[in-house]
Scaffold this motif. Sequence first.
Motif, PDB file in Angstrom:
ATOM      1  N   MET A  86      -6.594   7.951  -0.648  1.00  0.00           N
ATOM      2  CA  MET A  86      -6.093   7.147   0.240  1.00  0.00           C
ATOM      3  C   MET A  86      -4.736   6.852  -0.761  1.00  0.00           C
ATOM      4  O   MET A  86      -4.843   7.102  -1.924  1.00  0.00           O
ATOM      5  N   GLN A  87      -3.852   6.853  -0.210  1.00  0.00           N
ATOM      6  CA  GLN A  87      -2.554   6.761  -1.825  1.00  0.00           C
ATOM      7  C   GLN A  87      -2.072   5.870  -1.051  1.00  0.00           C
ATOM      8  O   GLN A  87      -1.090   4.983  -2.431  1.00  0.00           O
ATOM      9  N   ASN A  88      -1.180   5.486  -0.252  1.00  0.00           N
ATOM     10  CA  ASN A  88       0.014   4.465   0.282  1.00  0.00           C
ATOM     11  C   ASN A  88      -1.020   3.324   1.275  1.00  0.00           C
ATOM     12  O   ASN A  88      -1.935   3.216   2.068  1.00  0.00           O
ATOM     13  N   ILE A  89      -0.706   2.056   1.066  1.00  0.00           N
ATOM     14  CA  ILE A  89      -1.874   0.789   0.653  1.00  0.00           C
ATOM     15  C   ILE A  89      -1.109  -0.027   1.079  1.00  0.00           C
ATOM     16  O   ILE A  89       0.326  -0.857   0.611  1.00  0.00           O
ATOM     17  N   THR A 128      10.095  -8.344  10.135  1.00  0.00           N
ATOM     18  CA  THR A 128      10.932  -7.326  11.397  1.00  0.00           C
ATOM     19  C   THR A 128       9.741  -6.364  11.927  1.00  0.00           C
ATOM     20  O   THR A 128       9.536  -5.441  11.451  1.00  0.00           O
ATOM     21  N   VAL A 129       9.885  -6.407  13.784  1.00  0.00           N
ATOM     22  CA  VAL A 129       8.709  -5.262  14.232  1.00  0.00           C
ATOM     23  C   VAL A 129       8.772  -4.232  13.547  1.00  0.00           C
ATOM     24  O   VAL A 129       8.165  -3.283  12.843  1.00  0.00           O
ATOM     25  N   PRO A 130      10.649  -3.546  13.540  1.00  0.00           N
ATOM     26  CA  PRO A 130      10.576  -1.925  13.511  1.00  0.00           C
ATOM     27  C   PRO A 130      10.352  -1.327  11.887  1.00  0.00           C
ATOM     28  O   PRO A 130       9.594  -0.547  11.959  1.00  0.00           O
ATOM     29  N   ASP A 131      10.415  -2.463  10.693  1.00  0.00           N
ATOM     30  CA  ASP A 131       9.617  -2.290   9.616  1.00  0.00           C
ATOM     31  C   ASP A 131       7.537  -2.220   8.862  1.00  0.00           C
ATOM     32  O   ASP A 131       7.885  -1.609   8.447  1.00  0.00           O
ATOM     33  N   GLU A 132       7.838  -3.170  10.202  1.00  0.00           N
ATOM     34  CA  GLU A 132       6.175  -3.763  10.084  1.00  0.00           C
ATOM     35  C   GLU A 132       5.507  -2.508  10.458  1.00  0.00           C
ATOM     36  O   GLU A 132       4.819  -1.405  10.053  1.00  0.00           O
ATOM     37  N   LEU A 133       6.492  -1.820  11.706  1.00  0.00           N
ATOM     38  CA  LEU A 133       5.930  -0.372  12.125  1.00  0.00           C
ATOM     39  C   LEU A 133       6.122   0.774  11.068  1.00  0.00           C
ATOM     40  O   LEU A 133       4.975   1.902  11.017  1.00  0.00           O
ATOM     41  N   GLU A 134       6.759   1.056  10.898  1.00  0.00           N
ATOM     42  CA  GLU A 134       7.263   2.311   9.078  1.00  0.00           C
ATOM     43  C   GLU A 134       6.248   2.441   8.337  1.00  0.00           C
ATOM     44  O   GLU A 134       5.358   2.668   8.664  1.00  0.00           O
ATOM     45  N   LYS A 135       5.683   0.918   7.803  1.00  0.00           N
ATOM     46  CA  LYS A 135       5.162   1.017   7.345  1.00  0.00           C
ATOM     47  C   LYS A 135       3.428   1.801   7.752  1.00  0.00           C
ATOM     48  O   LYS A 135       2.683   1.067   6.589  1.00  0.00           O
ATOM     49  N   TRP A 136       3.161   0.551   8.696  1.00  0.00           N
ATOM     50  CA  TRP A 136       1.425   0.908   9.647  1.00  0.00           C
ATOM     51  C   TRP A 136       1.743   2.074   9.306  1.00  0.00           C
ATOM     52  O   TRP A 136       0.335   3.341   9.234  1.00  0.00           O
ATOM     53  N   GLN A 137       2.736   2.911  10.004  1.00  0.00           N
ATOM     54  CA  GLN A 137       2.292   4.571   9.863  1.00  0.00           C
ATOM     55  C   GLN A 137       2.214   5.364   8.481  1.00  0.00           C
ATOM     56  O   GLN A 137       2.027   6.229   8.118  1.00  0.00           O
ATOM     57  N   TRP A 138       2.900   4.110   7.481  1.00  0.00           N
ATOM     58  CA  TRP A 138       3.468   5.153   6.149  1.00  0.00           C
ATOM     59  C   TRP A 138       1.809   4.939   5.551  1.00  0.00           C
ATOM     60  O   TRP A 138       1.167   5.213   4.782  1.00  0.00           O
ATOM     61  N   ALA A 139       1.176   3.721   5.808  1.00  0.00           N
ATOM     62  CA  ALA A 139      -0.014   3.186   5.175  1.00  0.00           C
ATOM     63  C   ALA A 139      -0.966   4.210   5.475  1.00  0.00           C
ATOM     64  O   ALA A 139      -1.732   4.667   6.187  1.00  0.00           O
ATOM     65  N   ASP A 140      -2.094   4.528   4.583  1.00  0.00           N
ATOM     66  CA  ASP A 140      -3.209   5.517   4.186  1.00  0.00           C
ATOM     67  C   ASP A 140      -4.341   4.123   4.874  1.00  0.00           C
ATOM     68  O   ASP A 140      -5.235   4.397   5.684  1.00  0.00           O
TER      69      ASP A 140
END
Length: 193
Positions: free
Chosen positions: A1-4, A48-60
């Motif tokens: 895991m790298q991205n939290i 904002t929903v688009p920002d959150e979806l990006e974070k969820w994809q980014w996160a390990d």
Amino acid sequence: MQNILIINAHQPYDFSKGELTKSLIDVATQVLQNKGLTVKHSFVTDYTVPDELEKWQWADAVILQFPSNWMMIPWLAKKYMDDVFTAGMGGILCNTDGRSSANPSINYGTGGKMHGKKYLLSATFNAPKNAFDNADEYLFAGKGLDDLFFPIHCNFRFFAMTALPTFACFDVIKNPTIEQDLKDFESHINQYF
């Protein structure tokens, strides 16, 4: 895991400003960054929903930090889930519910797209620890913390994420042990990340 990703799911009230939630998030952030991990934050009060979806994809891994309000997550946290999770059903977080039209009675909840990602629930309670996993205590009738949070776990399982052991601070209003809780959380984060 790298991205939290750490989600602050505290809902402010006049009597509860979120200091403990913020302190727990600060501890987790410091421990994770000291390990060389990258941390991003989200707030159920401002997103904002688009920002959150990006974070969820980014996160390990995702840490959901919240106060238990009436044995559940606060309603702003539920709104966050409704907004973000629904927007992610078209292939970002999951591919609908996993069923096929050929046999719609099986495989419900198997459409997750977040394989290999983990999550951790971290809650604060007014309830004492002794109220859980204790058949002699009235309210939870012998049920444990993860029994109480089963619907939240189901949301993450819907996306094919794997649970890390749940953490909780108990009795934070009537019998607080905040200093020890913060130390215990530091140990918990160190152990599982």
